[in-house]
Write an enzyme that holds these catalytic residues in place. Structure first.
Site, PDB file in Angstrom:
ATOM      1  N   HIS A 150      14.563  21.312  32.941  1.00  0.00           N
ATOM      2  CA  HIS A 150      13.836  22.335  32.194  1.00  0.00           C
ATOM      3  C   HIS A 150      12.681  21.728  31.405  1.00  0.00           C
ATOM      4  O   HIS A 150      11.542  22.236  31.457  1.00  0.00           O
ATOM      5  CB  HIS A 150      14.759  23.078  31.236  1.00  0.00           C
ATOM      6  CG  HIS A 150      13.996  23.930  30.272  1.00  0.00           C
ATOM      7  ND1 HIS A 150      13.456  25.151  30.618  1.00  0.00           N
ATOM      8  CD2 HIS A 150      13.620  23.696  28.979  1.00  0.00           C
ATOM      9  CE1 HIS A 150      12.797  25.644  29.589  1.00  0.00           C
ATOM     10  NE2 HIS A 150      12.883  24.782  28.584  1.00  0.00           N
ATOM     11  N   CYS A 176      10.468  31.089  31.867  1.00  0.00           N
ATOM     12  CA  CYS A 176      10.484  29.863  32.678  1.00  0.00           C
ATOM     13  C   CYS A 176      11.101  30.108  34.052  1.00  0.00           C
ATOM     14  O   CYS A 176      12.102  30.819  34.182  1.00  0.00           O
ATOM     15  CB  CYS A 176      11.265  28.774  31.942  1.00  0.00           C
ATOM     16  SG  CYS A 176      11.286  27.180  32.793  1.00  0.00           S
ATOM     17  N   GLY A 197      -1.425   1.811  21.913  1.00  0.00           N
ATOM     18  CA  GLY A 197      -1.184   1.529  20.506  1.00  0.00           C
ATOM     19  C   GLY A 197      -1.125   2.746  19.623  1.00  0.00           C
ATOM     20  O   GLY A 197      -1.365   2.663  18.413  1.00  0.00           O
ATOM     21  N   GLN A 206      -7.348  -0.935  22.479  1.00  0.00           N
ATOM     22  CA  GLN A 206      -6.480  -1.191  21.330  1.00  0.00           C
ATOM     23  C   GLN A 206      -7.325  -1.203  20.059  1.00  0.00           C
ATOM     24  O   GLN A 206      -8.492  -0.849  20.079  1.00  0.00           O
ATOM     25  CB  GLN A 206      -5.710  -2.493  21.529  1.00  0.00           C
ATOM     26  CG  GLN A 206      -4.658  -2.450  22.622  1.00  0.00           C
ATOM     27  CD  GLN A 206      -3.428  -1.621  22.235  1.00  0.00           C
ATOM     28  OE1 GLN A 206      -3.316  -1.124  21.103  1.00  0.00           O
ATOM     29  NE2 GLN A 206      -2.505  -1.454  23.169  1.00  0.00           N
ATOM     30  N   CYS A 226      16.597  27.796  34.208  1.00  0.00           N
ATOM     31  CA  CYS A 226      16.339  29.115  33.643  1.00  0.00           C
ATOM     32  C   CYS A 226      16.365  30.237  34.669  1.00  0.00           C
ATOM     33  O   CYS A 226      16.731  31.370  34.344  1.00  0.00           O
ATOM     34  CB  CYS A 226      14.975  29.119  32.945  1.00  0.00           C
ATOM     35  SG  CYS A 226      14.906  28.093  31.458  1.00  0.00           S
ATOM     36  N   CYS A 245      12.101  27.451  36.069  1.00  0.00           N
ATOM     37  CA  CYS A 245      12.790  26.235  36.514  1.00  0.00           C
ATOM     38  C   CYS A 245      14.208  26.570  36.977  1.00  0.00           C
ATOM     39  O   CYS A 245      14.716  27.674  36.751  1.00  0.00           O
ATOM     40  CB  CYS A 245      12.825  25.202  35.392  1.00  0.00           C
ATOM     41  SG  CYS A 245      14.112  25.463  34.142  1.00  0.00           S
ATOM     42  N   ASP A 300       1.752  10.420  29.423  1.00  0.00           N
ATOM     43  CA  ASP A 300       3.148  10.142  29.768  1.00  0.00           C
ATOM     44  C   ASP A 300       3.952  10.078  28.489  1.00  0.00           C
ATOM     45  O   ASP A 300       3.406   9.803  27.409  1.00  0.00           O
ATOM     46  CB  ASP A 300       3.287   8.805  30.517  1.00  0.00           C
ATOM     47  CG  ASP A 300       3.298   7.620  29.551  1.00  0.00           C
ATOM     48  OD1 ASP A 300       4.385   7.076  29.270  1.00  0.00           O
ATOM     49  OD2 ASP A 300       2.217   7.247  29.043  1.00  0.00           O
ATOM     50  N   ASP A 357       3.350   0.512  33.993  1.00  0.00           N
ATOM     51  CA  ASP A 357       2.836  -0.115  32.784  1.00  0.00           C
ATOM     52  C   ASP A 357       2.851  -1.628  32.972  1.00  0.00           C
ATOM     53  O   ASP A 357       3.354  -2.144  33.964  1.00  0.00           O
ATOM     54  CB  ASP A 357       3.632   0.322  31.556  1.00  0.00           C
ATOM     55  CG  ASP A 357       5.091  -0.081  31.623  1.00  0.00           C
ATOM     56  OD1 ASP A 357       5.481  -0.818  32.541  1.00  0.00           O
ATOM     57  OD2 ASP A 357       5.870   0.357  30.757  1.00  0.00           O
ATOM     58  N   GLY A 392       4.158  -4.051  30.888  1.00  0.00           N
ATOM     59  CA  GLY A 392       5.175  -4.820  30.184  1.00  0.00           C
ATOM     60  C   GLY A 392       4.815  -5.076  28.738  1.00  0.00           C
ATOM     61  O   GLY A 392       5.638  -5.554  27.957  1.00  0.00           O
ATOM     62  N   GLY A 393       3.585  -4.737  28.353  1.00  0.00           N
ATOM     63  CA  GLY A 393       3.134  -5.000  26.988  1.00  0.00           C
ATOM     64  C   GLY A 393       3.924  -4.234  25.938  1.00  0.00           C
ATOM     65  O   GLY A 393       4.254  -4.777  24.875  1.00  0.00           O
ATOM     66  N   PHE A 394       4.252  -2.968  26.222  1.00  0.00           N
ATOM     67  CA  PHE A 394       4.991  -2.177  25.242  1.00  0.00           C
ATOM     68  C   PHE A 394       6.395  -2.739  25.050  1.00  0.00           C
ATOM     69  O   PHE A 394       6.912  -2.788  23.927  1.00  0.00           O
ATOM     70  CB  PHE A 394       5.072  -0.716  25.688  1.00  0.00           C
ATOM     71  CG  PHE A 394       5.794   0.163  24.698  1.00  0.00           C
ATOM     72  CD1 PHE A 394       5.142   0.662  23.590  1.00  0.00           C
ATOM     73  CD2 PHE A 394       7.138   0.469  24.864  1.00  0.00           C
ATOM     74  CE1 PHE A 394       5.802   1.462  22.668  1.00  0.00           C
ATOM     75  CE2 PHE A 394       7.815   1.267  23.957  1.00  0.00           C
ATOM     76  CZ  PHE A 394       7.139   1.763  22.850  1.00  0.00           C
TER      77      PHE A 394
END
Length: 398
Positions: free
Chosen positions: A362, A318, A230, A203, A323, A320, A280, A100, A102-104
């Protein structure tokens, strides 16, 4: 380098029972590998997905992960990043990475930062040093990190600041600043001869007309890919869904589309239906550390007393490690090597670090498997049936 190939799109059913959606299936070729889309990207803020080994990420099907420009700039710093030739070698991840801008983090600093045309002045949350982050510096940091996808530096338009809902005028000012910063990012990215790909970020807050203006101008700049930013910044869910329905499918069909910071399993399925290729969110690992597990049949609160003696795994379907254990055979298919809900409840009550580690594995596996199932449904032309079954399963309850 970036190459996006569109392989399939959702279509109406032959009998007219399903109207189709904007969902699509593709491949995204980057300098460190090929990513099958739609895809969920685990978040590795400090160069690690919290509590999860890189080998485990590969085993569960992670194809691309995130790094955080702001935090890696703070620690360990660019000298260390340059010494290792970037983030891939530093964290021993040989597949694609997105960083990213850095804006967030600038948005989340609140009163600790001051935004101007040039950039953002703020005090370091690590040691209090006075720092200045600009579009150019963000590009320089991300070039040092050598991330496959670089995000433009933008201002993340807030929804609500101390009880004040952002007005259209305020959202416009913020959106137009981000557009000016996008041009500066492009210029610096080119000057640095960065061999990777730079994404622009749409945005405009909760205003469709501003979203459209932002989108139109970014498309004119001809970025290799685009993100919708945003959202998931405190707005009501129906507002987020409204913007999700408005914006992604209007982005160029021949380029990847990324919805930033979203979200729940329901959000992922709806986002794919709206034409999103990449997602994400910190939710899988953050919720895992707080005792909330995602399953095919709804969300499970492992801290609830009813799990104290429960011999079932978190999710009977599942495969994983939590599980199904090392066998990889789910409980539903006869596997009995996984950990019980009673054991995970015990680990959580005792604050044993293995608890959130298994829970994170999981949750991430569930998210990545959900994306795999959507890709398979799109390949098979059965996305409509998949959505209906997903909704019914999640409503069933654990």
């Amino acid at each position: 380098m970036l190459k996006f190939d569109l392989l399939a799109t959702d279509a109406p059913s032959a009998d007219g029972s399903y109207a189709g959606s904007h969902a699509r299936r593709g491949t995204l070729t980057l300098n460190h590998g090929v990513v099958q889309t739609p895809i969920f990207m685990p978040v590795g803020t400090y160069g690690t997905v919290k509590g999860v080994m890189p080998r485990s990420l590969e085993e569960m099907g992670a194809q691309i992960i995130l790094g955080n420009t702001f935090h890696l700039w703070m620690r360990p710093g660019l000298d260390v990043m340059a010494q290792f030739g970037g983030l891939h070698q530093f964290e021993k991840w040989n597949k694609p990475i997105l960083t990213d801008s850095g804006g967030f983090q600038v948005w989340s600093l609140g009163e600790m930062r001051k935004i101007s045309e040039e950039g953002v002045k703020f005090s370091s949350p690590v040691n209090g040093d006075k720092l200045f982050l600009t579009p150019e510096i963000s590009m320089q940091i991300q070039t040092t990190l050598n991330s496959d996808i670089v995000m433009q530096f933008d201002e993340c338009t807030p929804y609500d600041t101390k009880g004040h809902i952002t007005t259209e005028r305020e959202a416009r000012n913020s959106m137009e600043l981000s557009l000016r910063w996008a041009k500066r990012c492009q210029a610096e990215f080119a000057r640095l001869a960065n061999p990777n790909a730079l994404f622009g970020i749409v945005q405009g807050g909760m205003f469709e007309n501003l979203r459209q203006e932002s989108l139109d101008q970014l498309v004119e700049m001809d970025f290799p890919g685009y993100a919708v930013g945003g959202v998931s910044v405190g707005e009501p869910k129906d507002e987020m869904l409204r913007i999700m329905a408005h914006t992604p499918h209007k982005l160029p069909a021949h380029k990847p589309r990324y919805l930033m910071g979203v979200g729940t399993p329901e959000d992922l399925v709806q986002g794919v239906a709206e034409g999103v290729d990449m997602f994400d969110c910190v939710m899988p690992t953050r919720n895992a550390r707080n005792g909330t597990l995602f399953t095919r049949y709804g969300d499970l609160k492992i801290r609830n007393a009813r799990h104290k003696t429960d011999e079932q795994p978190l999710d009977v379907t599942c495969s994983c490690h939590a599980c199904a254990g090392t066998s990889g055979v789910s409980y539903a298919n006869g596997g009995r090597d996984g950990f019980s809900r009673a054991y995970l409840h015990h680990l959580d009550r005792c604050a044993e670090m293995l608890g959130p580690m298994l829970a994170s594995i999981h949750n991430l596996h569930y998210f990545l498997n959900l994306m795999r199932e959507m890709r398979e449904a799109l390949d098979a032309g059965t996305f409509g049936a998949f959505r209906a079954q997903f909704k019914a399963d999640r409503a069933r309850g654990v």
